[in-house]
Design an enzyme around this catalytic site. Structure first.
Site, PDB file in Angstrom:
ATOM      1  N   THR A  73       0.838  -1.198   0.000  1.00 56.81           N
ATOM      2  CA  THR A  73       0.000   0.000   0.000  1.00 56.81           C
ATOM      3  C   THR A  73       0.872   1.247   0.000  1.00 56.81           C
ATOM      4  O   THR A  73       0.675   2.168  -0.810  1.00 56.81           O
ATOM      5  CB  THR A  73      -0.943  -0.008   1.225  1.00 56.81           C
ATOM      6  OG1 THR A  73      -1.849  -1.106   1.066  1.00 56.81           O
ATOM      7  CG2 THR A  73      -1.715   1.288   1.359  1.00 56.81           C
ATOM      8  N   HIS A 202       4.931 -10.097   2.390  1.00 56.11           N
ATOM      9  CA  HIS A 202       4.030 -11.144   2.912  1.00 56.11           C
ATOM     10  C   HIS A 202       3.269 -11.872   1.809  1.00 56.11           C
ATOM     11  O   HIS A 202       2.526 -12.813   2.081  1.00 56.11           O
ATOM     12  CB  HIS A 202       3.076 -10.579   3.977  1.00 56.11           C
ATOM     13  CG  HIS A 202       1.916  -9.782   3.471  1.00 56.11           C
ATOM     14  ND1 HIS A 202       0.692 -10.346   3.215  1.00 56.11           N
ATOM     15  CD2 HIS A 202       1.781  -8.469   3.193  1.00 56.11           C
ATOM     16  CE1 HIS A 202      -0.152  -9.399   2.816  1.00 56.11           C
ATOM     17  NE2 HIS A 202       0.493  -8.248   2.788  1.00 56.11           N
ATOM     18  N   THR A 238      13.085   5.057  11.070  1.00 56.14           N
ATOM     19  CA  THR A 238      14.000   3.947  11.364  1.00 56.14           C
ATOM     20  C   THR A 238      13.536   2.683  10.647  1.00 56.14           C
ATOM     21  O   THR A 238      12.357   2.332  10.692  1.00 56.14           O
ATOM     22  CB  THR A 238      14.058   3.707  12.895  1.00 56.14           C
ATOM     23  OG1 THR A 238      14.546   4.902  13.504  1.00 56.14           O
ATOM     24  CG2 THR A 238      14.959   2.536  13.250  1.00 56.14           C
ATOM     25  N   CYS A 325      -9.787  -7.096   0.248  1.00 53.79           N
ATOM     26  CA  CYS A 325     -10.077  -5.712   0.618  1.00 53.79           C
ATOM     27  C   CYS A 325     -11.470  -5.296   0.181  1.00 53.79           C
ATOM     28  O   CYS A 325     -12.079  -4.459   0.804  1.00 53.79           O
ATOM     29  CB  CYS A 325      -9.059  -4.782  -0.004  1.00 53.79           C
ATOM     30  SG  CYS A 325      -7.459  -5.531  -0.169  1.00 53.79           S
TER      31      CYS A 325
HETATM   32  N1  PMP Z   1      -1.642  -4.415  -4.618  1.00 51.22           N
HETATM   33  C1  PMP Z   1      -2.299  -5.562  -4.862  1.00 51.22           C
HETATM   34  C2  PMP Z   1      -2.360  -6.088  -6.271  1.00 51.22           C
HETATM   35  C3  PMP Z   1      -2.911  -6.246  -3.813  1.00 51.22           C
HETATM   36  O1  PMP Z   1      -3.578  -7.379  -4.048  1.00 51.22           O
HETATM   37  C4  PMP Z   1      -2.822  -5.733  -2.503  1.00 51.22           C
HETATM   38  C5  PMP Z   1      -3.509  -6.446  -1.356  1.00 51.22           C
HETATM   39  N2  PMP Z   1      -2.906  -7.659  -1.065  1.00 51.22           N
HETATM   40  C6  PMP Z   1      -2.112  -4.554  -2.296  1.00 51.22           C
HETATM   41  C7  PMP Z   1      -1.543  -3.915  -3.377  1.00 51.22           C
HETATM   42  C8  PMP Z   1      -1.978  -3.938  -0.919  1.00 51.22           C
HETATM   43  O2  PMP Z   1      -1.246  -4.806  -0.116  1.00 51.22           O
HETATM   44  P1  PMP Z   1      -1.103  -4.544   1.463  1.00 51.22           P
HETATM   45  O3  PMP Z   1      -2.501  -4.529   2.002  1.00 51.22           O
HETATM   46  O4  PMP Z   1      -0.297  -5.710   1.933  1.00 51.22           O
HETATM   47  O5  PMP Z   1      -0.410  -3.247   1.638  1.00 51.22           O
END
Ligand code: PMP
Length: 402
Positions: A73, A202, A238, A325
């Site tokens: 993100t 992750h 940091t 999401c």
């Molecule tokens: N980009 C894509 C294509 C995603 O599928 C996701 C959610 N896994 C994200 C960005 C954002 O990832 P995160 O919630 O781990 O910041």
């Protein structure tokens, strides 16, 4: 009861080798890389430098082109907003595909509010962006183009190399969100002319809380987090040293093993796809071949997606509806509460957008687990349909000759 995790697109389990690699930086080497006058700080600084090289190697980048962040993100926000701010010279136009993640789409809100024009590129029924549409959309005042490498919800892999060449010719900075694909399928920035690439630890068996943005040498990006001069000035604060070390360990493992994982996942994915295709009125989503290995997504007529997932969970099988999401998206109108923008973009009618399922398999999954899902799902679909008034109507119509 078996516990079958088929939701690797939302997150992956930590590889135990990654855990072993990060452990000393939680317990023993807790120094701050900016405080490197002493041994503790020096150890931390060396670890972050080494990690930068290892993450760079995953995508064929130079170590100095990797900026560590808190995750995908933040990387996407930095890419979109940081590039737009540096574009200058009246460049107030952005181009994105219609199936980008919210962390790209919603980063456009402040740009729109500031008077930027945004062109959202349509995708075809398989979720593919047409490179010719990209060519037509780019203009002299375009500050940024963002097209993801692979879509989490429908698995489609976009032609980013071709799109990158078009952006390069037009002189437009090109951002690729590789959150879903990095560590699973190759992406080499020596071949793909992307200027910015988002990576997320992750999503390839590393821990949450660490990501990276590849910023090609010479690309201008203004910081979004202000403070000290960490991360070459792109991102203050940091460093998350254990997370960075872990992301690098995960990247090194993925670099070596992803071919083997893809073979295994390709086999399991095909087995799942073939087995599911026997269920009547089931529709696969995304491209049939240009897709992430082990990713199978679909919707089923007359069976609501959330209910399918709940029944699957009772059987110990964990999968996702749409993107993790969008299932708790709070949009501005009633439709946004239920419909996934990705499914709408590929033309799935909005009343069944909630009905989509994503099975995303991981390196630890087995044929036995696929068989369990293939055994459970047809019965669950049947049970839900028995309760569905629309299915009764459908059956009546069929018995009267269509
Ligand atoms: N980009 C894509 C294509 C995603 O599928 C996701 C959610 N896994 C994200 C960005 C954002 O990832 P995160 O919630 O781990 O910041």
């Amino acid at each position: 009861m078996a516990k079958v995790f088929f939701d690797h697109i939302s997150t992956t389990p930590l590889d135990s080798r990654v855990f072993e690699a990060m452990k000393p930086y939680l317990l023993e080497w807790y120094g701050n890389p900016s405080s490197h006058i002493h041994d503790q700080g020096q150890a931390a600084l060396r670890a972050v430098d080494k990690a930068r090289s290892e993450v760079a190697a995953l995508i064929g980048a130079k170590p100095g082109e990797i900026v560590f962040t808190s995750g995908a993100t933040e990387s996407n926000n930095l890419a979109v907003l940081g590039t737009a701010e540096e574009a200058g010279n009246g460049k107030r136009h952005a181009v994105v595909s219609g199936i980008e993640h919210f962390s790209v789409m919603n980063a456009l809100i402040p740009l729109r509010n500031a008077g930027y024009e945004v062109t959202v590129l349509p995708v075809d029924r398989d979720g593919l962006v047409d490179p010719d549409a990209v060519r037509s959309a780019l203009r002299g005042d375009t500050a940024l183009l963002s097209v993801m490498h692979a879509n989490s919800e429908i698995g489609t892999i976009e032609p980013v190399a071709e799109i990158g060449r078009i952006a390069r010719e037009a002189g437009v900075p090109f951002h690729v969100d590789a959150t879903a694909s990095a560590g699973h399928i190759p992406l080499d920035v020596r071949e793909v002319p992307a200027d910015l690439v988002t990576l997320s630890s992750h999503n390839f068996y590393g821990p949450k809380g660490t990501g990276a943005l590849f910023v090609r040498e010479g690309t201008k990006v203004a910081p979004r987090v202000f403070g000290g001069f960490q991360e070459m000035g792109y991102r203050a604060g940091t460093e998350n040293v254990p997370g960075i070390v872990a992301m690098a360990a995960a990247a090194a493992i993925a670099s070596k093993e992803m071919g083997h994982w893809a073979d295994h996942l390709g086999r399991l994915g095909k087995m799942l796809w073939d087995g599911l295709s026997g269920i009547p009125l089931l529709h696969f989503t995304g491209h049939p071949t240009k897709r992430l290995p082990g990713h199978v997504s679909f919707w089923v007529e007359h069976a609501e997606g959330e209910s399918l997932l709940l029944f699957l969970n009772v059987k110990g099988i964990m999968a996702a509806s749409g993107s993790a999401c969008s299932s708790n998206l709070r949009g501005q109108d009633e439709e946004d509460l239920v419909a996934s923008p990705v499914l709408r973009a590929i033309g799935v009618p909005s009343d069944i957008c909630t009905g989509s399922i994503t099975f995303s398999l991981g390196k630890g999954n087995t044929e036995e687990e696929v068989r369990l899902a293939l055994d459970a799902l047809p019965r669950i679909v049947e049970r839900l349909r028995e309760m569905s008034p629309t299915y009764l109507d459908y059956q009546k119509r069929m018995s009267q000759g269509g």
